[in-house]
Design an enzyme around this catalytic site. Structure first.
Site, PDB file in Angstrom:
ATOM      1  N   CYS A 171       1.006  -0.962   0.463  1.00 29.30           N
ATOM      2  CA  CYS A 171      -0.237   0.153  -0.224  1.00 29.30           C
ATOM      3  C   CYS A 171       0.863   1.263   0.270  1.00 29.30           C
ATOM      4  O   CYS A 171       0.126   2.616   0.198  1.00 29.30           O
ATOM      5  CB  CYS A 171      -0.752  -0.219   1.313  1.00 29.30           C
ATOM      6  SG  CYS A 171      -1.679  -1.465   1.421  1.00 29.30           S
ATOM      7  N   HIS A 311      -2.721   7.768   5.713  1.00 28.53           N
ATOM      8  CA  HIS A 311      -3.340   6.498   5.198  1.00 28.53           C
ATOM      9  C   HIS A 311      -3.948   5.927   5.682  1.00 28.53           C
ATOM     10  O   HIS A 311      -5.173   5.887   4.121  1.00 28.53           O
ATOM     11  CB  HIS A 311      -1.692   5.974   6.026  1.00 28.53           C
ATOM     12  CG  HIS A 311      -2.243   4.243   5.382  1.00 28.53           C
ATOM     13  ND1 HIS A 311      -1.716   4.501   3.733  1.00 28.53           N
ATOM     14  CD2 HIS A 311      -2.200   3.632   5.380  1.00 28.53           C
ATOM     15  CE1 HIS A 311      -2.119   2.673   3.455  1.00 28.53           C
ATOM     16  NE2 HIS A 311      -1.580   2.245   4.891  1.00 28.53           N
ATOM     17  N   GLU A 322      -1.038   4.763  13.228  1.00 31.85           N
ATOM     18  CA  GLU A 322      -0.766   6.485  12.545  1.00 31.85           C
ATOM     19  C   GLU A 322      -1.028   7.216  13.647  1.00 31.85           C
ATOM     20  O   GLU A 322       0.172   8.225  13.676  1.00 31.85           O
ATOM     21  CB  GLU A 322      -1.781   6.675  11.297  1.00 31.85           C
ATOM     22  CG  GLU A 322      -1.864   8.083  10.708  1.00 31.85           C
ATOM     23  CD  GLU A 322      -2.141   7.858   9.220  1.00 31.85           C
ATOM     24  OE1 GLU A 322      -3.056   6.696   8.669  1.00 31.85           O
ATOM     25  OE2 GLU A 322      -2.009   8.413   8.019  1.00 31.85           O
ATOM     26  N   LYS A 343      -9.181   8.184   1.860  1.00 30.86           N
ATOM     27  CA  LYS A 343     -10.233   6.686   1.892  1.00 30.86           C
ATOM     28  C   LYS A 343     -11.375   6.996   1.894  1.00 30.86           C
ATOM     29  O   LYS A 343     -12.326   5.223   2.009  1.00 30.86           O
ATOM     30  CB  LYS A 343      -9.165   5.536   2.007  1.00 30.86           C
ATOM     31  CG  LYS A 343      -7.676   6.191   1.702  1.00 30.86           C
ATOM     32  CD  LYS A 343      -6.924   4.155   2.537  1.00 30.86           C
ATOM     33  CE  LYS A 343      -5.700   4.672   1.857  1.00 30.86           C
ATOM     34  NZ  LYS A 343      -4.691   4.974   1.794  1.00 30.86           N
ATOM     35  N   HIS A 348      -9.314   1.865  -0.703  1.00 32.76           N
ATOM     36  CA  HIS A 348      -8.081   1.644  -0.934  1.00 32.76           C
ATOM     37  C   HIS A 348      -7.627   1.599  -2.197  1.00 32.76           C
ATOM     38  O   HIS A 348      -7.909   0.303  -2.547  1.00 32.76           O
ATOM     39  CB  HIS A 348      -8.027   0.611   0.996  1.00 32.76           C
ATOM     40  CG  HIS A 348      -5.771   0.774   0.613  1.00 32.76           C
ATOM     41  ND1 HIS A 348      -5.516   1.753  -0.067  1.00 32.76           N
ATOM     42  CD2 HIS A 348      -5.336   0.351   1.671  1.00 32.76           C
ATOM     43  CE1 HIS A 348      -4.008   1.129   0.522  1.00 32.76           C
ATOM     44  NE2 HIS A 348      -4.473   0.349   1.804  1.00 32.76           N
ATOM     45  N   PHE A 407       1.439  -3.447   3.394  1.00 31.09           N
ATOM     46  CA  PHE A 407       1.972  -5.132   3.949  1.00 31.09           C
ATOM     47  C   PHE A 407       2.956  -5.083   4.487  1.00 31.09           C
ATOM     48  O   PHE A 407       3.495  -4.634   3.092  1.00 31.09           O
ATOM     49  CB  PHE A 407       1.408  -5.786   3.938  1.00 31.09           C
ATOM     50  CG  PHE A 407      -0.568  -5.694   3.742  1.00 31.09           C
ATOM     51  CD1 PHE A 407      -0.645  -5.536   4.951  1.00 31.09           C
ATOM     52  CD2 PHE A 407      -1.216  -6.906   3.386  1.00 31.09           C
ATOM     53  CE1 PHE A 407      -2.083  -5.320   5.784  1.00 31.09           C
ATOM     54  CE2 PHE A 407      -2.745  -7.589   3.969  1.00 31.09           C
ATOM     55  CZ  PHE A 407      -3.272  -6.453   4.896  1.00 31.09           C
TER      56      PHE A 407
END
Lengths: 420, 397
Positions: A171, A311, A322, A343, A348, A407
Site C-alpha cells: 500500500c 494513510h 498512525e 479513503k 483503499h 503490508f
C-alpha cells in the site's frame, strides 16, 4: 535540501478513481463528500463477507484482467498528466517511467481456459494445464501476465526513456514510485520523470485474500458507509481501484520551458518495519522514523506542515498506529493539524493510493480546500484527530505530508509543497 | 581512479543447484572431470529444472514459525539474504542493519496447487460457478497464503528475520528488475543517498505455475539436457533454475570505515529496453558498452552472460557477444535461467571470478579456455527473453 536547481516540482497530474475520470470530476466529488463505494457488479458476490468495493466500472478493456485494466487506467491518467504538463511530444516523454503496480499473476478466467483446452474431464491437474499450454496458442497470456508487460507497454506508448521500473511496496507503492522519480531528478539523471500508480485488482481472489486476513470492512449496507477512518466503529478498509499520474520535473527545467507549477515534492521518507508481516511495531518507531525522514529530506520542521493526508485505511490497527506516529512527530500540535483520509470516499486504492493521495494533497493546497473524512459519526476518543469531519474545509496550507504504510512493513511519507 | 562513492560488493549470498556460497560454486564450475549439470528431469517432465541445493534452513531462518509462514521462493530469498549479510560480516549488527537500504527483485509466490486443481475440476459442473469459486476460495485457501504470495513480502520477511530496516523497496519485472535493483543501489551510493545496500532476489523454479507461464510462452526447452548454445540449432529454449542471490553493496568509504573486504567493484551498470525488432537489442547493448567504455579493458576481461536460451534473444546476444571477442560463459547452462535474480547471480559469479583473478571453466565446447591469474574485470549481460537489456562491468576493487 538540495540546491534549488534540483528542487522537484509537479507540472502535470491525472487521476481516476471510483468517483470518476479526471481531476475535475474527482475534485468536485471529493470536496462534496461523495462516496465512490458501491456493490460489486463485476462478478458474483454469493457467499462473500464483503460485497462492496470502489471499482472503476466506467472504463472497459477487451480481455479483462488486473494487469490489462491497470494498464488502461495508467494510460488514461498519463494522458491527462502529460496534456496538462505540455511536455515532450506525443509518444516521446523526455524521461523515465516509475510505475507502482499490483503483483501480476494468471487469473481464474485464463486458468479455466487452459483447463478447458486440456480436455481433461473429471479431474484437472497442473500437468493437464501444462499440456494445454504447450499445445494451444496461449502466447498472449504469456505476455499479459509477465510482470514487465504493463511497464513495457506504457513505455512503448508514451516513449518514456530507459528501463521502466515497476515497484511494489504494497500500500506504499505509489509513494515509492514518487520517491524513485524524485531521486532520479535530484541525481541529475533526468530533468523529468513520469510517475504512475495504478491498481485495478478487484477480482474474486484478490478480494477474498484480503477478506481472509480480516482486513476488509463487512459493513456492506449502505456501501457508502463502509469506509470509516478514525471512527470508533471502523472495522476495516474497502478495496478500491484507481490510478494517479504525476509529471515530475526539476524546477529549473519547468521554469525554462514556462510550465505551470502545480506544487513541489519537497521530500520523501521511507522506513521498513521488522515487527510483523501485517502489523506495525507497537511503539510506532518505523512510522515515526518515516515521517521524520520525509520532513528532514524536505528540510522542514514539523510545525511547517499544515495538512496531513492520512494513510487512514479505516482498519482498527492502522488508524491507531498512525495516530501514535503523528502524535509523536507533531507533539502538542498533532490534534489540531487537519488530517483527513481520502479513503473514506474512494476506498483503499492499494498500489495506487500513494500516487492518488499525493495528487489530492497537491490539489488541496492549490485550491485551498481540504477534502473531508466522511462517515465520521462516532469519534474514537482514543484518536483525538481533526479529521476534517464530513465536510470539506477551506484552509491555507503551504506544506502537506501524505502517509502510506504497507503490508510487509514498508512505509513511505511524501512531503508536498504548494510553491517552489 | 578510486573514489569514496564507488560501489563495492562486500558480501555475497548465493544458493543454487550447485550448492551454497562462493566456494561451492567455484568448485562446481571448475570440476576437473568436466561440468555436470544438476537437474531434476522427472518432476515436471518433459521440462527439466535445476533444483535448489538442500538447505539447512535453521542456519538463516532460525524460527520455525517464520519458515512456515513463507513459501519456498521466500525461504530461498531470506536464506540467501542472511548468507549475504553473513558474508559481509554484518549479520546481526543492528546498528548497521537499521540503516541498511534494501532493494529486492521479485516475482510472485506459489499457488496452492491442490486448491487450484480441485476448483478447476469442479467448476465446469458447478450449478453456479461464480458462487462455487467464492465458496472454495474462501473456505479452502490458507488465510496467510496471501502473505507468501505478495511480491513485496520477500523483502518483508527479510526485514522480519534479519532486521534490515533502513528502507525496503521491491522491483517487479523479470530479469531487468534484478539489474535495475542493482543500478538504483549503485546510483544512490554514488549520489550519497545511501551507504550500504542489500540487493537481490530469489526464484523457485520447482513450481508448476511458473513452468505453466513459460510453457504458454513456448520458451521452455524440452529436449535432452544440453548447454544454452547447444539448444540453438533445435529452436532454443529455457531450462529454469532455482536461485537465491543477494549482494551487500556499499560505498568504498563505508567499507573502509568498517574494515570490510571488498570482492569487486561495480564499475558501471546500464539497463535499457527496446521493442526487440531485429538488431534493436544489440544497438541498446552497444550503447551501454559505450557508456561503460572508458573503464573497460578488453585485454584482461571476460563476459558472464545471462542468455536465457530463448531463441531470438539468445541468438542475437550470441551474435553481439561474438563481436566483442572476449571469453564468455553462459551461466544458464549451469544454474538454469532464474529470471529476477539471474542478473544479480551473474554479478556474484563475476565478482567471485574477478576476486580470484580467473574465469571458471567452459560450460560448452564453444566457450574459450582462459589462463589463470589474468582476469581483472568482467562484463555481465542480462537480456530478458521478451524485453529488457542490461550490462554491467565488474572490476577489481
Amino acid at each position: 535540501m538540495t540546491s534549488s536547481d534540483r528542487t522537484v516540482v509537479v507540472t502535470g497530474i491525472g487521476v481516476i478513481t471510483s468517483l470518476g475520470q479526471g481531476k475535475a470530476d474527482n475534485w468536485r466529488a471529493l470536496t462534496r463528500g461523495v462516496s465512490g463505494i458501491k456493490r460489486i457488479s463485476r462478478f458474483p458476490i454469493d457467499g462473500l463477507k464483503t460485497t462492496i468495493a470502489g471499482t472503476v466500472d466506467f472504463i472497459a478493456v477487451p480481455e479483462p484482467s488486473a494487469p490489462a485494466m491497470s494498464e488502461r487506467l495508467a494510460e488514461l491518467v498519463i494522458e491527462e498528466a502529460i496534456a496538462e504538463a505540455g511536455i515532450g511530444r506525443p509518444g516521446d516523454f523526455p524521461g523515465p517511467l516509475f510505475l507502482a503496480l499490483p503483483p501480476v499473476e494468471l487469473e481464474w478466467p485464463q486458468r479455466q481456459a487452459l483447463a478447458a483446452a486440456s480436455g481433461a474431464n473429471d479431474s484437472v491437474t497442473y500437468d493437464d494445464l501444462l499440456r494445454a499450454a504447450d499445445s494451444g496458442d496461449f502466447t498472449a497470456y504469456f505476455r499479459r501476465f509477465l510482470f514487465s508487460s504493463v511497464g513495457q507497454n506504457l513505455a512503448d506508448r508514451f516513449g518514456a526513456k530507459g528501463s521502466p521500473i515497476a515497484t511494489s511496496t504494497a500500500c506504499a507503492s505509489g509513494g515509492t514510485a514518487i520517491q524513485l522519480g524524485v531521486e532520479a531528478i535530484r541525481r541529475g539523471e533526468t530533468d523529468a520523470a513520469l510517475v504512475v500508480g495504478t491498481d485495478a485488482s478487484v477480482n474474486p481472489e484478490s478480494l477474498i485474500r484480503f477478506s481472509l486476513l480480516s482486513a476488509l470492512s463487512t459493513r456492506n449496507d449502505p456501501p457508502s458507509s463502509a469506509s470509516r477512518p478514525f471512527s470508533k466503529d471502523r472495522e476495516g478498509f474497502v478495496m478500491a481501484e484507481g490510478a494517479g499520474a504525476l509529471v515530475l520535473e526539476s524546477l529549473s527545467s519547468a521554469r525554462a520551458r514556462g510550465a505551470t507549477i502545480l506544487g513541489t515534492v519537497a521530500g520523501c521518507g521511507e522506513a521498513a518495519d521488522g515487527f510483523h508481516r501485517t502489523r506495525s511495531s507497537p511503539d510506532g518507531k518505523p512510522i515515526i522514523a518515516c515521517m521524520r525522514k520525509g520532513l528532514a529530506d524536505a528540510g522542514l520542521d514539523p510545525d511547517k506542515i499544515g495538512y496531513i493526508n492520512a494513510h487512514g485505511t479505516g482498519t482498527p490497527e492502522n488508524d491507531k498506529m498512525e495516530w501514535v506516529g503523528v502524535s509523536a512527530v507533531f507533539g502538542e500540535r498533532a490534534g489540531s493539524i487537519p488530517m483527513s483520509s481520502n479513503k473514506s470516499m474512494i476506498g483503499h486504492t492499494l498500489t495506487a493510493a500513494g500516487a492518488i493521495e499525493a495528487i489530492f494533497s497537491l490539489m488541496a493546497m492549490r485550491n485551498g480546500v481540504l477534502p473531508p473524512t466522511i462517515n465520521y459519526d462516532i469519534p474514537d476518543p482514543t484518536l483525538p484527530v481533526d479529521c476534517v469531519p464530513n465536510v470539506a474545509r477551506a484552509a491555507d496550507v503551504a506544506y502537506a505530508i501524505s502517509n502510506s504504510f504497507g503490508f510487509g512493513g514498508q512505509n513511505v511519507c511524501v512531503v508536498l509543497g504548494r510553491e517552489p | 581512479m578510486q573514489h569514496e562513492r564507488d560501489a563495492l560488493i562486500t558480501g555475497i549470498g548465493l544458493i543454487s543447484c550447485l550448492g551454497e556460497g562462493a566456494d561451492a560454486h567455484w568448485a562446481a564450475l571448475n570440476d576437473p572431470n568436466g561440468f555436470q549439470p544438476v537437474l531434476d528431469r522427472a518432476s515436471f517432465a518433459p521440462y527439466a529444472v535445476h533444483p535448489m541445493t538442500a538447505l539447512t534452513l535453521d542456519k538463516q531462518i532460525p524460527k520455525r514459525g517464520d519458515q512456515r509462514q513463507m513459501e519456498a521462493w521466500q525461504r530461498i530469498g531470506t536464506y540467501a539474504a542472511g548468507a549475504a549479510l553473513e558474508s559481509a560480516g554484518i549479520k546481526g549488527d543492528t546498528a548497521i542493519l537499521e540503516r541498511t537500504d534494501m532493494i529486492v527483485a521479485a516475482g510472485g509466490g506459489e499457488r496452492d496447487y491442490a486448491v487450484d486443481q480441485s476448483i478447476l475440476s469442479a467448476l465446469p459442473k458447478a450449478e453456479n460457478p461464480g458462487a462455487y469459486l467464492n465458496e472454495h476460495l474462501l473456505g479452502d485457501i490458507r488465510p496467510t497464503l496471501f502473505l507468501a504470495q505478495l511480491s513485496n513480502l520477500l523483502a518483508g520477511n527479510i526485514s522480519l528475520v534479519h532486521g534490515v530496516i533502513g528502507s525496503s523497496r521491491t522491483f517487479m519485472g523479470e530479469e531487468t528488475s534484478g539489474a535495475d535493483a542493482v543500478r538504483i543501489a549503485c546510483a544512490r551510493i554514488g549520489a550519497g543517498s545511501g551507504d550500504i545496500f542489500l540487493v537481490g532476489g530469489s526464484y523457485n523454479a520447482q513450481r508448476a505455475d511458473v513452468l505453466l507461464h513459460y510453457a504458454m510462452g513456448r520458451t521452455l526447452w524440452k529436449g535432452e539436457p544440453t548447454s544454452v548454445q547447444g539448444r540453438m540449432p533445435a529452436g532454443g529454449g529455457m531450462t529454469i533454475g532455482s536461485v537465491g542471490c543477494f549482494l551487500v553493496i556499499e560505498s568504498r568509504a563505508h567499507a573502509a570505515a568498517r574494515g570490510a573486504r571488498a570482492l569487486a567493484e561495480i564499475a558501471g551498470i546500464e539497463t535499457g529496453r527496446c521493442q526487440r525488432l531485429p538488431h534493436q537489442a544489440s544497438e541498446v547493448a552497444e550503447g551501454q558498452l559505450a557508456a561503460l567504455g572508458a573503464k573497460l579493458d578488453p585485454s584482461d576481461s571476460a563476459v558472464i552472460s545471462g542468455a536465457s536460451g530463448a531463441l531470438e534473444a539468445t541468438r542475437e546476444e550470441l551474435d553481439w557477444l561474438a563481436t566483442l571477442g572476449l571469453p564468455t560463459r553462459l551461466t544458464a547452462t549451469a544454474l538454469g535461467h532464474s529470471v529476477e535474480p539471474s542478473f544479480v547471480a551473474n554479478l556474484a559469479l563475476a565478482a567471485i571470478a574477478v576476486s580470484r583473478g580467473a574465469l571458471f571453466a567452459p560450460l560448452d565446447a564453444s566457450e574459450q579456455v582462459t589462463a589463470a591469474g589474468t582476469l581483472k574485470q568482467a562484463l555481465v549481460t542480462g537480456w530478458g527473453p521478451w524485453r529488457g537489456e542490461s550490462l554491467a562491468l565488474v572490476t577489481r576493487p
